[in-house]
Scaffold this motif. Structure first.
Motif, PDB file in Angstrom:
ATOM      1  N   SER A  17       9.722  -7.470  -3.813  1.00 45.36           N
ATOM      2  CA  SER A  17       9.287  -6.136  -3.384  1.00 45.36           C
ATOM      3  C   SER A  17       8.853  -6.136  -1.924  1.00 45.36           C
ATOM      4  O   SER A  17       9.114  -5.171  -1.189  1.00 45.36           O
ATOM      5  CB  SER A  17       8.144  -5.639  -4.270  1.00 45.36           C
ATOM      6  N   LEU A  18       8.207  -7.212  -1.481  1.00 45.07           N
ATOM      7  CA  LEU A  18       7.774  -7.284  -0.092  1.00 45.07           C
ATOM      8  C   LEU A  18       8.959  -7.520   0.840  1.00 45.07           C
ATOM      9  O   LEU A  18       9.021  -6.938   1.930  1.00 45.07           O
ATOM     10  CB  LEU A  18       6.733  -8.392   0.081  1.00 45.07           C
ATOM     11  N   LEU A  19       9.889  -8.362   0.424  1.00 42.78           N
ATOM     12  CA  LEU A  19      11.092  -8.570   1.229  1.00 42.78           C
ATOM     13  C   LEU A  19      11.888  -7.271   1.346  1.00 42.78           C
ATOM     14  O   LEU A  19      12.407  -6.933   2.413  1.00 42.78           O
ATOM     15  CB  LEU A  19      11.961  -9.658   0.607  1.00 42.78           C
ATOM     16  N   ARG A  20      11.969  -6.551   0.244  1.00 52.24           N
ATOM     17  CA  ARG A  20      12.673  -5.266   0.263  1.00 52.24           C
ATOM     18  C   ARG A  20      12.014  -4.309   1.239  1.00 52.24           C
ATOM     19  O   ARG A  20      12.690  -3.643   2.035  1.00 52.24           O
ATOM     20  CB  ARG A  20      12.673  -4.661  -1.137  1.00 52.24           C
ATOM     21  N   ASP A  21      10.691  -4.251   1.208  1.00 53.33           N
ATOM     22  CA  ASP A  21       9.955  -3.378   2.124  1.00 53.33           C
ATOM     23  C   ASP A  21      10.194  -3.807   3.568  1.00 53.33           C
ATOM     24  O   ASP A  21      10.414  -2.969   4.459  1.00 53.33           O
ATOM     25  CB  ASP A  21       8.465  -3.440   1.783  1.00 53.33           C
ATOM     26  N   TYR A  22      10.177  -5.121   3.811  1.00 52.03           N
ATOM     27  CA  TYR A  22      10.364  -5.637   5.169  1.00 52.03           C
ATOM     28  C   TYR A  22      11.717  -5.214   5.724  1.00 52.03           C
ATOM     29  O   TYR A  22      11.812  -4.684   6.840  1.00 52.03           O
ATOM     30  CB  TYR A  22      10.244  -7.159   5.153  1.00 52.03           C
ATOM     31  N   PHE A  23      12.771  -5.456   4.972  1.00 51.91           N
ATOM     32  CA  PHE A  23      14.117  -5.141   5.466  1.00 51.91           C
ATOM     33  C   PHE A  23      14.382  -3.640   5.489  1.00 51.91           C
ATOM     34  O   PHE A  23      15.081  -3.148   6.384  1.00 51.91           O
ATOM     35  CB  PHE A  23      15.167  -5.860   4.617  1.00 51.91           C
ATOM     36  N   THR A  24      13.820  -2.908   4.544  1.00 46.53           N
ATOM     37  CA  THR A  24      14.020  -1.456   4.513  1.00 46.53           C
ATOM     38  C   THR A  24      13.415  -0.797   5.738  1.00 46.53           C
ATOM     39  O   THR A  24      14.008   0.110   6.331  1.00 46.53           O
ATOM     40  CB  THR A  24      13.412  -0.860   3.230  1.00 46.53           C
ATOM     41  N   ASN A 102       2.590 -14.223   0.305  1.00 40.83           N
ATOM     42  CA  ASN A 102       2.607 -12.792   0.010  1.00 40.83           C
ATOM     43  C   ASN A 102       1.393 -12.073   0.599  1.00 40.83           C
ATOM     44  O   ASN A 102       1.496 -10.914   1.007  1.00 40.83           O
ATOM     45  CB  ASN A 102       2.671 -12.577  -1.502  1.00 40.83           C
ATOM     46  N   LYS A 103       0.256 -12.731   0.650  1.00 38.09           N
ATOM     47  CA  LYS A 103      -0.916 -12.123   1.281  1.00 38.09           C
ATOM     48  C   LYS A 103      -0.643 -11.857   2.760  1.00 38.09           C
ATOM     49  O   LYS A 103      -0.942 -10.774   3.278  1.00 38.09           O
ATOM     50  CB  LYS A 103      -2.133 -13.046   1.134  1.00 38.09           C
ATOM     51  N   LEU A 108       1.223  -8.135   7.262  1.00 38.16           N
ATOM     52  CA  LEU A 108       2.156  -7.810   8.348  1.00 38.16           C
ATOM     53  C   LEU A 108       2.761  -6.425   8.143  1.00 38.16           C
ATOM     54  O   LEU A 108       2.910  -5.655   9.097  1.00 38.16           O
ATOM     55  CB  LEU A 108       3.263  -8.857   8.421  1.00 38.16           C
ATOM     56  N   LEU A 109       3.085  -6.093   6.903  1.00 39.09           N
ATOM     57  CA  LEU A 109       3.719  -4.810   6.602  1.00 39.09           C
ATOM     58  C   LEU A 109       2.716  -3.657   6.573  1.00 39.09           C
ATOM     59  O   LEU A 109       2.981  -2.577   7.112  1.00 39.09           O
ATOM     60  CB  LEU A 109       4.433  -4.898   5.248  1.00 39.09           C
TER      61      LEU A 109
END
Length: 281
Positions: A17-24, A102-103, A108-109
């Protein structure tokens, strides 16, 4: 202490979910079928990231390395402390994220300003003891942090290294007030790393074509022996363009360099060095 950085391991440790948010947010990997991916099923993400433009991938990897370096208990505490300075209590949010990777990535996001300062302070706080020179004769008074004084400080540091080592011609300084109490001064001599590092030259124009596999294998073997000899972490194996806040900047031309070349994959070299170390154990 965080382990040696490797991008494929970074992807495996981060939540989908965090990777998805980062790339999105960066409008990347828009064709990725995110909903069909399971946790740790990150090879499709890694493979898609690998074929992104070189400059884009390196910009992202710079952030991934920062996240990796913050993925420790001290890094989490630096985030919480800096959050409080911004009148933010991030304790519960960080507790909800499993694992330090993940923290840090969540911060960062969600709070990039907090992350940016926290990673600088965390790096300063965790410098090896040999880097510190403590002074007890500094008067207790508010320091002058004006632009003029910062320039004077940068010029003095530059003059010192020019006299002692013949380097540091270009230098700049910045300051940050931590917790309303502690003043941090960050000074960046542009070419200081040349006196504190090992350099390896690979002959060829890698702005035109990548080095051959045999060259990469030979280079990885040399680097592996040097990192073992000098106890250097693999994530500290850097290309010229990756060193410092002005990495690879050509002061004469006023532009960034691509050293060791835009087709030279530093991420691949680090992976090969790391793999050789594991195989040698």
């Amino acid at each position: 202490m965080a382990s040696n950085y490797a991008p494929n391991q970074f992807f495996r440790q981060a939540k989908i979910s965090l990777l998805r948010d980062y790339f999105t947010r960066r409008k990347m990997l828009e064709d990725m079928e995110w909903d069909n991916l399971k946790e740790t099923e990150t090879k499709p993400i890694y493979d898609a990231w690998q074929v992104l433009p070189e400059q884009t991938r390196e910009e992202m990897e710079f952030e991934f390395r920062q996240v990796h370096d913050m993925a420790t208990a001290n890094g989490a505490w630096a985030i919480i402390e800096e959050g409080r300075f911004h009148v933010l209590d991030l304790t519960a949010d960080l507790d909800s994220q499993d694992g330090y990777i993940n923290k840090a990535l969540w911060t960062l996001l969600a709070h990039p300003d907090v992350f940016d300062i926290a990673q600088k302070l965390n790096r300063a706080d965790n410098l090896n003891g040999r880097h510190w020179r403590k002074r007890k004769d500094v008067p207790k008074m508010a320091p002058d942090v004006s632009g003029e004084v910062l320039k004077e400080l940068a010029d003095a540091i530059s003059a010192y290294y020019r006299e002692k080592q013949g380097r540091g011609r270009h230098c700049w300084a910045e300051t940050y007030l931590r917790g309303g109490r502690y003043h941090y001064f960050f000074v960046y001599p542009q070419d200081y790393m040349n006196s504190k590092s090992l350099g390896i030259c690979v002959v060829g124009n890698f702005d035109l074509a990548p080095p051959g596999l045999e060259v990469m294998r030979f280079l990885a073997d040399i680097v592996r022996r040097k990192v073992a000899e000098y106890d250097i972490p693999v994530n500290a194996v850097l290309g010229h363009r990756e060193v410092g806040a002005m990495a690879g900047y050509d002061w004469k031309k006023g532009q960034y360099k691509s050293c060791p070349g835009k087709y030279f994959r530093m991420d691949l070299l680090r992976e090969m060095v790391g793999a050789q170390i594991i195989n040698a154990i």
